[in-house]
Design a protein around this motif. Structure first.
Motif, PDB file in Angstrom:
ATOM      1  N   ALA A 158      36.590  43.555  37.974  1.00  0.00           N
ATOM      2  CA  ALA A 158      37.821  43.652  38.955  1.00  0.00           C
ATOM      3  C   ALA A 158      37.887  43.234  40.252  1.00  0.00           C
ATOM      4  CB  ALA A 158      38.636  44.398  39.012  1.00  0.00           C
ATOM      5  N   ALA A 159      36.595  44.166  41.197  1.00  0.00           N
ATOM      6  CA  ALA A 159      36.232  44.041  42.454  1.00  0.00           C
ATOM      7  C   ALA A 159      35.811  42.889  42.978  1.00  0.00           C
ATOM      8  CB  ALA A 159      35.977  45.357  42.612  1.00  0.00           C
ATOM      9  N   TYR A 160      35.815  41.943  42.025  1.00  0.00           N
ATOM     10  CA  TYR A 160      35.328  40.388  42.889  1.00  0.00           C
ATOM     11  C   TYR A 160      36.287  39.603  42.589  1.00  0.00           C
ATOM     12  CZ  TYR A 160      29.729  41.393  43.191  1.00  0.00           C
ATOM     13  OH  TYR A 160      28.734  41.724  42.793  1.00  0.00           O
ATOM     14  N   ILE A 161      37.373  39.747  41.728  1.00  0.00           N
ATOM     15  CA  ILE A 161      38.262  38.799  41.635  1.00  0.00           C
ATOM     16  C   ILE A 161      39.656  39.780  41.709  1.00  0.00           C
ATOM     17  CG2 ILE A 161      37.246  37.616  40.862  1.00  0.00           C
ATOM     18  CD1 ILE A 161      39.106  38.447  37.962  1.00  0.00           C
ATOM     19  N   HIS A 162      39.493  40.786  42.594  1.00  0.00           N
ATOM     20  CA  HIS A 162      41.121  41.430  42.796  1.00  0.00           C
ATOM     21  C   HIS A 162      42.154  40.768  43.448  1.00  0.00           C
ATOM     22  CE1 HIS A 162      38.676  42.890  46.435  1.00  0.00           C
ATOM     23  NE2 HIS A 162      40.617  42.460  46.861  1.00  0.00           N
ATOM     24  N   ASP A 163      41.581  39.604  44.461  1.00  0.00           N
ATOM     25  CA  ASP A 163      42.192  39.088  45.541  1.00  0.00           C
ATOM     26  C   ASP A 163      42.453  37.488  44.539  1.00  0.00           C
ATOM     27  OD1 ASP A 163      43.273  40.794  46.901  1.00  0.00           O
ATOM     28  OD2 ASP A 163      41.898  41.105  48.759  1.00  0.00           O
ATOM     29  N   ILE A 164      42.660  37.215  43.767  1.00  0.00           N
ATOM     30  CA  ILE A 164      42.117  35.833  43.404  1.00  0.00           C
ATOM     31  C   ILE A 164      44.702  35.514  43.021  1.00  0.00           C
ATOM     32  CG2 ILE A 164      42.770  36.681  40.772  1.00  0.00           C
ATOM     33  CD1 ILE A 164      40.597  34.298  39.986  1.00  0.00           C
ATOM     34  N   GLY A 165      44.886  36.536  42.996  1.00  0.00           N
ATOM     35  CA  GLY A 165      45.803  36.156  43.129  1.00  0.00           C
ATOM     36  C   GLY A 165      46.648  35.135  44.960  1.00  0.00           C
ATOM     37  N   LYS A 166      45.575  35.231  45.837  1.00  0.00           N
ATOM     38  CA  LYS A 166      46.044  34.192  47.109  1.00  0.00           C
ATOM     39  C   LYS A 166      46.076  32.948  46.992  1.00  0.00           C
ATOM     40  CE  LYS A 166      44.224  38.334  49.902  1.00  0.00           C
ATOM     41  NZ  LYS A 166      44.119  38.860  51.043  1.00  0.00           N
ATOM     42  N   VAL A 167      45.685  32.785  45.557  1.00  0.00           N
ATOM     43  CA  VAL A 167      44.854  31.423  45.873  1.00  0.00           C
ATOM     44  C   VAL A 167      46.511  30.571  45.535  1.00  0.00           C
ATOM     45  CG1 VAL A 167      42.589  31.848  44.764  1.00  0.00           C
ATOM     46  CG2 VAL A 167      44.225  30.740  43.115  1.00  0.00           C
ATOM     47  N   GLY A 168      47.497  31.344  44.992  1.00  0.00           N
ATOM     48  CA  GLY A 168      48.522  31.026  44.630  1.00  0.00           C
ATOM     49  C   GLY A 168      49.957  31.416  46.109  1.00  0.00           C
ATOM     50  N   VAL A 169      49.174  31.925  46.667  1.00  0.00           N
ATOM     51  CA  VAL A 169      49.912  31.778  48.185  1.00  0.00           C
ATOM     52  C   VAL A 169      50.120  30.857  49.525  1.00  0.00           C
ATOM     53  CG1 VAL A 169      50.162  33.263  50.308  1.00  0.00           C
ATOM     54  CG2 VAL A 169      49.908  34.954  47.994  1.00  0.00           C
ATOM     55  N   ASP A 170      50.616  30.253  50.145  1.00  0.00           N
ATOM     56  CA  ASP A 170      50.319  29.290  51.107  1.00  0.00           C
ATOM     57  C   ASP A 170      49.516  29.942  51.776  1.00  0.00           C
ATOM     58  OD1 ASP A 170      51.229  27.942  53.818  1.00  0.00           O
ATOM     59  OD2 ASP A 170      52.108  26.437  52.322  1.00  0.00           O
ATOM     60  N   LEU A 171      48.773  28.856  52.215  1.00  0.00           N
ATOM     61  CA  LEU A 171      46.764  28.851  53.088  1.00  0.00           C
ATOM     62  C   LEU A 171      48.427  28.952  54.413  1.00  0.00           C
ATOM     63  CD1 LEU A 171      44.376  28.474  52.312  1.00  0.00           C
ATOM     64  CD2 LEU A 171      44.814  26.082  53.407  1.00  0.00           C
ATOM     65  N   SER A 172      48.497  28.754  55.035  1.00  0.00           N
ATOM     66  CA  SER A 172      48.628  28.587  56.692  1.00  0.00           C
ATOM     67  C   SER A 172      49.551  29.749  56.899  1.00  0.00           C
ATOM     68  CB  SER A 172      50.784  28.186  57.128  1.00  0.00           C
ATOM     69  OG  SER A 172      51.505  28.304  56.652  1.00  0.00           O
ATOM     70  N   ILE A 173      49.960  31.341  55.986  1.00  0.00           N
ATOM     71  CA  ILE A 173      50.378  32.037  55.244  1.00  0.00           C
ATOM     72  C   ILE A 173      49.536  33.230  55.638  1.00  0.00           C
ATOM     73  CG2 ILE A 173      51.822  34.753  53.852  1.00  0.00           C
ATOM     74  CD1 ILE A 173      53.506  32.316  53.602  1.00  0.00           C
ATOM     75  N   ILE A 174      48.192  33.019  54.657  1.00  0.00           N
ATOM     76  CA  ILE A 174      46.877  33.523  54.125  1.00  0.00           C
ATOM     77  C   ILE A 174      46.284  34.046  55.407  1.00  0.00           C
ATOM     78  CG2 ILE A 174      44.559  33.410  53.927  1.00  0.00           C
ATOM     79  CD1 ILE A 174      46.785  34.018  51.678  1.00  0.00           C
ATOM     80  N   ARG A 175      45.948  32.440  56.827  1.00  0.00           N
ATOM     81  CA  ARG A 175      45.124  32.268  57.632  1.00  0.00           C
ATOM     82  C   ARG A 175      45.557  32.691  59.087  1.00  0.00           C
ATOM     83  NH1 ARG A 175      41.793  27.061  55.910  1.00  0.00           N
ATOM     84  NH2 ARG A 175      40.371  28.328  54.147  1.00  0.00           N
ATOM     85  N   LYS A 176      47.356  33.030  58.933  1.00  0.00           N
ATOM     86  CA  LYS A 176      47.939  33.135  59.926  1.00  0.00           C
ATOM     87  C   LYS A 176      47.207  34.969  60.672  1.00  0.00           C
ATOM     88  CE  LYS A 176      52.878  33.998  61.269  1.00  0.00           C
ATOM     89  NZ  LYS A 176      54.474  34.432  61.620  1.00  0.00           N
TER      90      LYS A 176
END
Length: 362
Positions: free
Chosen positions: A228-246
């Motif tokens: 689970a640790a390896y993919i705990h943030d896998i849901g970030k692929v469903g968030v707008d890239l501009s928000i992730i990288r802001k």
């Protein structure tokens, strides 16, 4: 057959059935090896047992990770040459070899240790799976003993069961390794997606696993937490890239998008058979011990333990990593913050385990 012999025979059959069932009750390789060495002594009533596997490249026998009834010193002896050994005859003939006194047999490779450990008689049988010899199973008594043909037959039968269990466990290990590599790749993809979090998943895995081991969790829980640790943030692929990288502080609406990622990640996991069991750990790794976390506001023990462990590991890694909007916290400050929010944001028991292992973290 008289009554006494019948009882003894039935006892032997009963013991054999029980230990054979035990050995095949798990598919974890280390557990299988441990059960084999322990159970072999039960089957033929001996004091010690070792497993050695053939290393074809070096023509040697490697000692298995599990040894029963002998000190750690034996494991340090390392591999032995097959040529001119007792094992050579066992392997070539695919038959048992009994030795009345190992101290008087020139083929025995560790006479000094045998003397120190009070080892006397040896019965060695081949481990055979699919007509291929994998290695040898050795049992020792601490008194002189003439192993009977029945002893040889029973241990050969047990070794056949053991060899199958070992091969099955090795196959499962290969599948687990492939599975783990897949999760590592997914984690690396997520980390690359958010360029602020290079190697984040890998570090969270290291921290979470160290905490879980300190808490003496079962092997299955350790694996689930690692995966689970390896993919705990896998849901970030469903968030707008501009928000992730802001690089700047997020707006209220952007924050609402970010906090959806555990739920999105859990939904992704639910759709894939391979990672479905990890869904609860992924969904709840941002819950808080006081019930003020997200996405469901779970409180204290209602949060899965794996998620509570991931929460501490994730927070510590995030604090000690560089971000565009702040410098990395020092290790001392990060530890102080974790301690400060014990019982508020974090499970006190998890924090206690974290404090015991944090000095091991780079």
């Amino acid at each position: 057959m008289n009554k006494r012999k019948k009882i003894d025979y039935l006892d032997e059959i009963s013991t054999f059935c029980k230990v054979s069932s035990t050995v095949t009750s798990t598919l974890e390789l280390e557990e299988v090896l441990d059960l084999i060495t322990r159970s072999a002594c039960q089957v033929v009533k001996t004091h010690a047992c070792t497993l050695r596997f053939i290393n074809e490249e070096r023509d040697e026998l490697d000692i298995a990770s599990s040894v029963y009834g002998l000190s750690l010193e034996y494991r340090k002896k390392g591999p032995v040459k097959i040529k001119d050994s007792i094992a050579e005859q066992v392997i070539k003939g695919k038959k048992p070899q009994a030795v009345l006194d190992v101290l008087k047999d020139p083929r025995y490779k560790h006479p000094n240790f045998a003397k120190k450990a009070h080892l006397k008689s040896l019965l060695s049988v081949p481990l055979i799976a699919k007509n291929k010899v994998l290695g040898v199973l050795n049992v020792y008594s601490t008194r002189l003993r003439h192993f009977s043909k029945r002893d040889e037959k029973i241990l050969m039968l047990f070794a056949s069961e053991a060899a199958i269990a070992i091969e099955n466990a090795k196959l499962v290990r290969k599948l687990q390794d492939a599975y783990l590599n897949t999760l590592k790749v997914l984690g690396a993809i997520v980390d690359a997606f958010d360029w602020h979090t290079e190697r984040h998943s890998e570090k969270v895995r290291d921290y979470a696993l160290a905490i879980a081991k300190k808490m003496n969790l079962p092997q299955k829980d350790l694996k689930d937490i690692e995966y689970a640790a390896y993919i705990h943030d896998i849901g970030k692929v469903g968030v707008d890239l501009s928000i992730i990288r802001k690089p700047e502080k997020l707006s209220e609406e952007e924050w609402r998008q970010i906090i959806k990622h555990p739920l999105v990640g859990a939904n992704i996991a639910e759709r894939m058979d391979m990672i479905r069991p990890l869904s609860p750990l992924i969904m709840h790794h941002h819950e808080r011990y006081d019930g003020k976390g997200y996405p469901n506001g779970l409180k204290s023990e209602s949060i899965p333990l794996g998620s509570r462990i991931l929460a501490v590991a994730d927070t510590y890694e995030a604090m000690t990593a560089e971000r565009p909007y702040r410098k990395a916290f020092s290790k001392e400050i990060a530890i102080r913050e974790i301690k400060k929010y014990s019982g508020v944001q974090f499970d006190p028991k998890v924090v206690g385990a974290f404090l015991e292992v944090v000095d091991e973290f780079a």
